[in-house]
Each structure stands twice: as structure tokens, then as C-alpha cells.
Design an enzyme around this catalytic site. Structure first.
Site, PDB file in Angstrom:
ATOM      1  N   LYS A 151     -55.138 -19.537  21.334  1.00  0.00           N
ATOM      2  CA  LYS A 151     -56.030 -19.733  20.181  1.00  0.00           C
ATOM      3  C   LYS A 151     -57.499 -19.710  20.622  1.00  0.00           C
ATOM      4  O   LYS A 151     -58.363 -19.203  19.892  1.00  0.00           O
ATOM      5  CB  LYS A 151     -55.677 -21.037  19.470  1.00  0.00           C
ATOM      6  CG  LYS A 151     -54.310 -20.964  18.777  1.00  0.00           C
ATOM      7  CD  LYS A 151     -53.792 -22.329  18.374  1.00  0.00           C
ATOM      8  CE  LYS A 151     -52.455 -22.233  17.636  1.00  0.00           C
ATOM      9  NZ  LYS A 151     -51.760 -23.517  17.535  1.00  0.00           N
ATOM     10  N   GLY A 158     -46.801 -25.146  10.072  1.00  0.00           N
ATOM     11  CA  GLY A 158     -45.889 -25.506   8.972  1.00  0.00           C
ATOM     12  C   GLY A 158     -45.631 -24.322   8.060  1.00  0.00           C
ATOM     13  O   GLY A 158     -46.354 -23.333   8.069  1.00  0.00           O
TER      14      GLY A 158
HETATM   15  N1  HSE Z   1     -46.714 -24.873  17.930  1.00  0.00           N
HETATM   16  C1  HSE Z   1     -47.967 -24.668  17.280  1.00  0.00           C
HETATM   17  C2  HSE Z   1     -48.680 -26.006  17.163  1.00  0.00           C
HETATM   18  C3  HSE Z   1     -47.723 -24.039  15.936  1.00  0.00           C
HETATM   19  O1  HSE Z   1     -48.051 -27.032  17.426  1.00  0.00           O
HETATM   20  O2  HSE Z   1     -49.857 -26.048  16.849  1.00  0.00           O
HETATM   21  C4  HSE Z   1     -48.916 -23.451  15.260  1.00  0.00           C
HETATM   22  O3  HSE Z   1     -49.540 -22.438  16.000  1.00  0.00           O
END
Ligand code: HSE
Length: 328
Positions: free
Chosen positions: A219, A306
Site C-alpha cells: 500500500k 471488508g
Molecule cells: N488484510 C488487509 C488488511 C485487507 O487487514 O488491511 C485489506 O487490504
């Protein structure tokens, strides 16, 4: 009368099904009666053409199974599809550097489709190639769901023309934030809290992506690339929370913080003063603090994972593509 717009869905798990449901719930309200989901491709459910709006009930009852497919068939199906837009919602793979999702996206663009993805792999590892394909084929690539689900993150910059990001820091992984919150607030052990995060569906299929900081690092790369910085995944310094001992931080609150500016990028457990708002972002929430030259600090807090939370991101991208295509 607007011309028909067909959408092909590749990957019909939590996100694909969530989007399908949300789309049918709001399409009339949004004036999208000319838009339809014309095809679904999924390794488990097969190739489903013209799915009925109640197909999810059928799937839950074990009824609606499309024509059986193998994974090698998917690029051909994408190429041959007459859809205008493809939504790609398959699992992230770091080992394969975002494949096969990158192949699905590039095949779709080459065959004239705009694309939406919630998959971090192809965006983090193939950003330049996807932008180049987007320009060459004059098709749009949208990926809001990769960072903070439907909660505004990098897309907020569109509302702030002329603003420059000096740095960002935030909590970009819901699973690890949930684990840390449960350890602080309820005294759960790391493993108990992780199990709960898995049961609630926050964790990745392979939870080591969450707890070792890899999901947050992907990210960081995506946010950086959108901002215009050139950090690559390999150059992000990453430390997760696998062996964390929260007692070691005394009065401070430790959070898995993702940070980047033009020169550096990292993900690491960081002790925060209790006076810092980020210290109070709890459970599975995400937070992003953007330092802008025009506004100073902007703080966004909201869900980052979600079913419907991510479906919101896909809907945001879909409406953006339809509006951009109309005005372009
Ligand atoms: N596994 C990720 C989190 C899901 O917990 O943020 C969303 O990208």
C-alpha cells in the site's frame, strides 16, 4: 438513452460478490440502468454469462454453477468478452509479483476494456506498465480498493488541485491494527487476536502478508506511485509485528506505521504519544495522515477492509470510469 455498458467480473469471492450485491442495490438510484454485469469468471463458480441479480442466493444454495474453466482459460475469456469494463478481484500474490492478475489486467486493456482492480499486486509491481498500457490503448485503470477500501485515500487528491504531498504516515493494515488493539484493550495474546481477525475476514488468505508488514508495504508503494514518487516494493524497509511485546513501549502506544516521503519509505512498529490521534485509531480501522504544502495536515480515518467497504471502492471506480468516458 445512454448506450449499454457491460461489466465483466473476474474473481467472485468476498469482494466480487460484495460489489455484485451493492451494484444491484444502488444501480437505479445512481442512474446506471444502462450498466449491467454481463459475465462472471471464477475458478470455483466457472464462467457465468448474464448472471441474474439473485445469483448470490443461488451460489449460497450451491445452485448456479457456470461453465467449468481452468485458470489458463481466463486470459482468453477476458480477450473474447464483449464487456466494456473488467473488474478484477482475485487474490494478491507477492511471490509471483502480482501475477496472474497483471496478465488479466493487461489482456483486458489490450482488448479495449477499462479496468478496475482491488488487487494490490499488479498495481504495486506493474504500475509503470499499466499506466503505459492505459495511455497506449486509451483505457482507464482504477484501483481505489487497493488502499483503505472505500474510505477516500489517494483519490482525495483529485479534490485538491495544486496540493503537493510532503509526506504521508498512517495505519494501512486493518488486521495488525486489530491485533494490537485487542492486545492493549483486552489483554489477548498475539495468536488469539490473530485468530479473531481471521474469523472476522480482515486477514489476507496468507496472514503472514499482514503480520510481517508486506500488505502495508504494498500500500505504501501504491500511494507513493500515485503521488509521483518512485519507491519500489524492494526498497521499502519493512518490519512487522510477529514478535511484538507491547509492554516494552511503556506509556506509548505502538502501532504498525507506514510512512513515505520522496526519499524514503518504511513500515515498522512505531511508539506513539497518547496525544497523537493515530494512537487512538483502534480495531480494524485504517488512518492516513497526509502532509500537504497547501493545507498542512489532513487526517482520514475509516475502514480499510471488508465486503461492502471494498465494494464501495469498486463502485466509486465504476462511476468514475463511466463519468470520465462520458465526458471524454
Ligand atoms: N488484510 C488487509 C488488511 C485487507 O487487514 O488491511 C485489506 O487490504
Amino acid at each position: 438513452m445512454n448506450k449499454p455498458i457491460r461489466v465483466l467480473i473476474v474473481g467472485f469471492g468476498v469482494v466480487g460478490q460484495g460489489f455484485f450485491e451493492l451494484f444491484h442495490r444502488v444501480k437505479d438510484e445512481l442512474g446506471l440502468s444502462n450498466v449491467s454485469i454481463s459475465e462472471i469468471v471464477d475458478l470455483k463458480y466457472g464462467h457465468i454469462k448474464d448472471p441474474r441479480p439473485n445469483i448470490i442466493e443461488d451460489i449460497r444454495a450451491g445452485k448456479a454453477i457456470g461453465e467449468k474453466i481452468m485458470s489458463d482459460d481466463i486470459p482468453r475469456i477476458i480477450e473474447e468478452s464483449n464487456a466494456d469494463i473488467m473488474g478484477e478481484f482475485t487474490w494478491v500474490s507477492v511471490k509471483t509479483r502480482g501475477e496472474p492478475a497483471f496478465t488479466y489486467l493487461s489482456t483486458a486493456i489490450r482488448s479495449g476494456k477499462h479496468v478496475i482492480t482491488t488487487n494490490k499486486g499488479p498495481i504495486a509491481f506493474h504500475y509503470d506498465e499499466l499506466m503505459e498500457l492505459s495511455r497506449r490503448y486509451n483505457r482507464l485503470v482504477r484501483f481505489k480498493g487497493t488502499v483503505m477500501a472505500g474510505t477516500p485515500s489517494f483519490n482525495i487528491l483529485k479534490l485538491l488541485p495544486g496540493a503537493h504531498v510532503e509526506y504521508f504516515m498512517g495505519i494501512l493494515n486493518g488486521t495488525t491494527n486489530f491485533i494490537l488493539s485487542k492486545m492493549y484493550e483486552e489483554g489477548l495474546s498475539f495468536n488469539e487476536a490473530l485468530k479473531l481477525a481471521q474469523q472476522l475476514g480482515y486477514a489476507e488468505a496468507d496472514p503472514s502478508l499482514d503480520i510481517d508488514g508486506i500488505d502495508a508495504a504494498l500500500k505504501v508503494v501504491i500511494l507513493s506511485r500515485v503521488i509521483g514518487w518512485r519507491h519500489a516494493f524492494e526498497n521499502v524497509e519493512v518490519e512487522g509485528i510477529r514478535d511484538i511485546d507491547i509492554r516494552k513501549y511503556g506509556d506509548k502506544v505502538v502501532k504498525l506505521i507506514a510512512y513515505a516521503d520522496r526519499d524514503k519509505a518504511y513500515v515498522k512498529p512505531t511508539p506513539l504519544d497518547k496525544s497523537d490521534v493515530l494512537a487512538h485509531v483502534s480495531r480494524n480501522l485504517n488512518a492516513l495522515r497526509l502532509k500537504l504544502d497547501t493545507l498542512g495536515e489532513l487526517l482520514i480515518i475509516g475502514p480499510g477492509a471488508g465486503r461492502f467497504e471494498t465494494a464501495q471502492a469498486v463502485l466509486t471506480d465504476l462511476v468514475d470510469i463511466i463519468n470520465s468516458a462520458r465526458s471524454g
